[in-house]
Design an enzyme around this catalytic site. Structure first.
Site, PDB file in Angstrom:
ATOM      1  N   HIS A  32      -7.731 -10.358  -1.838  1.00 56.69           N
ATOM      2  CA  HIS A  32      -7.030  -9.069  -1.738  1.00 56.69           C
ATOM      3  C   HIS A  32      -8.020  -7.907  -1.705  1.00 56.69           C
ATOM      4  CE1 HIS A  32      -3.704  -6.311  -1.985  1.00 56.69           C
ATOM      5  NE2 HIS A  32      -4.194  -5.735  -3.069  1.00 56.69           N
ATOM      6  N   ASP A  92      -4.737 -14.046   0.192  1.00 55.51           N
ATOM      7  CA  ASP A  92      -4.217 -12.847  -0.478  1.00 55.51           C
ATOM      8  C   ASP A  92      -2.774 -13.092  -0.916  1.00 55.51           C
ATOM      9  OD1 ASP A  92      -3.575 -10.366  -1.400  1.00 55.51           O
ATOM     10  OD2 ASP A  92      -4.065  -9.299   0.439  1.00 55.51           O
ATOM     11  N   SER A  99      -3.127  -2.559   0.675  1.00 52.33           N
ATOM     12  CA  SER A  99      -2.232  -2.907  -0.420  1.00 52.33           C
ATOM     13  C   SER A  99      -0.991  -2.019  -0.396  1.00 52.33           C
ATOM     14  CB  SER A  99      -2.987  -2.804  -1.751  1.00 52.33           C
ATOM     15  OG  SER A  99      -2.240  -3.368  -2.801  1.00 52.33           O
TER      16      SER A  99
END
Length: 602
Positions: A284, A187, A124
């Site tokens: 994610h 994602d 991330s």
């Protein structure tokens, strides 16, 4: 094939394991661990970032204007009139805060000296920090002696970092292969910043907190991003953010690797079309499962689709789509096939083959350049002692000069075509930093621009347009100047003293400066205004010092010092003018203050 290779190594599994360790044990910093001969550096997904109300955090910032960043990434700069290199403001601010930490300052720079292989990874937002750290280390390596140091940056679900100029700068430095961005099928985080900033602003504050949002907000963000990706399905991005490096698209069935930005954006759209608001968040957070499946499946032998055992292009495309989890729907599957074909065409044909074809065409133009070199040598040895520039400027109608002029036009058309291809993105982005083309363009400029200047003044164009440097210089020469400066930025302080005169005058505009200086002398003789005459004397004095410096350093060709060259005649004319001024009565001397101050006393 690239996806298969990456998945067959422990890089993906070890990188994700380190990301998990960093998120769990060091949420505000990074962790470092040596596995065998490889050192892994991992940045966590959770970071304390304030992406709230500051306008700068909702947009990009110029990398060369941001505090400290221009010194950290000196090679990430645009060339040839490109837009500035820009990156996400909040992510850059976060990296700078990490960079200034004692742990980073003490551990990261030492990696280039202590380790041979380094993997920098992050999940991330940690993936964005990993990319910045990799760029910092790659820039640092450029200033160090050559060493067997290898670096790869692997990110998981990382947001996009910067604009197209950043992507091109990375390609020019040949760093694109150092970056592998792992992206799961649904994602939403890597896709979020493709949307335009004006539309994205209300949602950007949620970038780092998607896991804690209510379902209603998640659905809004998902629908917003999907709608825009469908609109931008042609592989473009109006937000300014642009992918770089390789992208590994993961699904339950395997993985697909792409490395052209347009095809990456297109595939982002196609793989998100079958997602739901819930799956965009789950994906994610689910990279551990994807990495495990990809590695195990690629280590298992698989036959081609529909039992086809012989390798062929269509079967390979089908296998790639199956690995990326593209549904077997006619519209989506057809668009995905077109996307892969576009990626193959862009990789294997347009830029690289065009560059190869230009190299062949350049070899066909070598005889034209050789004729010009022969012509220059003949002029330098001629009994008339006029030199290369003046011989062409004062030429009569002859077959030899006609051939020289024709070759001048042919070579100009060749280089203008190269510049046009660059503007149309038909050549590799690192074309202007390739030593072969930079050196060849510099040689062309030094040899041919004097001929262009001679033609300009021979046809009296300076009477209509003005002097050459400001009003007549072709754009290609200005572009070649930038190419040379960008690739030889550190050479100015390391020039060796010449033992003989250069084969070509190192200032390709030298003869244009001579023509201006001749015009200044004529103007001094006829100018009645004392102030204007003083300015003309200053210009003449500066040119004299400049020209004498070139001659003293032997940075001119011998034709400059030929007895009847324009420069030699200018020197004699200037001496005559100064001797005349010295004979003026004292009450006229105030008209020439710079002379009386001793600035140009012979």
């Amino acid at each position: 094939m690239l996806a298969t290779f990456i998945a067959s190594t422990p890089l993906l599994s070890e990188s994700w394991r380190m990301c998990s360790v960093a998120t769990r044990n060091s949420p505000q910093s990074f962790v470092m661990e040596q596995v065998g001969e490889i050192v892994y550096v991992a940045f966590p997904a959770a970071q304390m970032v304030h992406v709230g109300s500051e306008p700068s955090c909702r947009e990009m910032v110029r990398l060369d204007f941001a505090s400290c960043s221009s010194a950290l990434f000196p090679l990430c700069r645009p060339i040839d009139g490109e837009e500035p290199v820009m990156v996400h403001a909040a992510l850059l601010s976060l990296f700078l805060s990490v960079f200034q930490s004692p742990s980073f300052q003490s551990q990261m720079p030492a990696l280039t000296q202590k380790c041979k292989s380094v993997v920098i990874t992050g999940h991330s937002v940690g993936g964005a920090l990993a990319s910045f750290s990799a760029l910092y280390l790659l820039s640092r390596l450029q200033s160090l002696p050559s060493s067997p140091f290898h670096l790869i940056c692997i990110t998981f679900g990382a947001p996009l970092l910067g604009n197209r100029s950043l992507s091109r700068a990375i390609i020019r430095e040949r760093w694109a292969a150092n970056f592998c961005h792992v992206l799961s099928k649904h994602d939403v985080v890597p896709r979020l910043l493709i949307s335009p900033p004006s539309l994205l602003a209300p949602h950007l504050q949620h970038l780092l907190h998607l896991c804690n949002l209510p379902n209603q907000h998640i659905a809004e963000i998902f629908c917003f991003v999907l709608a825009y990706l469908v609109q931008a399905g042609d592989g473009t991005s109006t937000s300014g953010f642009w992918p770089f490096g390789s992208y590994l698209f993961c699904s339950q069935m395997g993985a697909l690797c792409l490395d052209t930005a347009e095809s990456v954006i297109k595939m982002m759209q196609l793989t998100l079309m079958t997602a739901s608001p819930t799956s965009c968040i789950e994906d994610h957070l689910n990279y551990e499962q994807y990495v495990g499946r990809v590695c195990s499946q690629f280590l298992t032998a698989r036959s081609f689709v529909n039992g086809v055992n012989e390798p062929n292009y269509d079967a390979g495309v089908s296998l790639a789509l199956d690995s990326a989890g593209i549904p077997n729907q006619e519209m989506i599957a057809g668009a995905a096939r077109d996307c892969l074909k576009m990626a193959r065409r862009m990789t294997r044909t347009s830029p690289n083959l065009n560059a190869g074809a230009l190299a062949i065409r350049l070899s066909h133009h070598v005889p034209y350049r050789a004729e010009i070199e022969w012509y220059k040598a003949c002029c330098d040895m001629s009994d008339d002692q006029m030199g290369y520039y003046d011989s062409f400027k004062l030429r009569q109608s002859s077959r030899r000069e006609a051939r020289v002029n024709m070759n001048r036009i042919k070579l100009a058309n060749f280089w203008d075509r190269i510049i046009e291809m660059l503007q149309n993105n038909e050549l590799p982005h690192d074309f202007t930093t390739r030593e072969k083309w930079v050196n060849t363009s510099q040689f062309y400029k030094l040899l041919f621009e004097p001929l262009d200047i001679a033609e300009y003044y021979r046809t009296q164009q300076h009477r209509v347009k003005g002097h050459y440097i400001k009003h007549g210089r072709e754009r290609r020469y200005e572009i070649f100047d930038r190419w040379w400066r960008n690739t030889h930025v550190d050479d100015e302080g390391n020039k060796q003293i010449r033992s003989r005169f250069a084969s070509a005058t190192q200032d390709s505009c030298f003869w244009a400066r001579v023509e201006e200086a001749r015009d200044w002398i004529d103007s001094v003789r006829s100018e009645n205004d004392a102030r204007k005459r003083g300015l003309l004397w200053e210009n003449i004095n500066e040119f004299e010092k400049y020209a004498e410096g070139l001659v003293e350093r032997k940075e001119v060709s011998i034709d400059v010092l030929a007895r009847n060259s324009s420069y030699s005649l200018w020197v004699e004319d200037f001496k005559v003018l100064k001797s005349q001024i010295q004979k003026f009565p004292p009450h006229h001397d105030h008209d020439f203050p710079s002379y009386l101050d001793g600035g140009i006393v012979p």
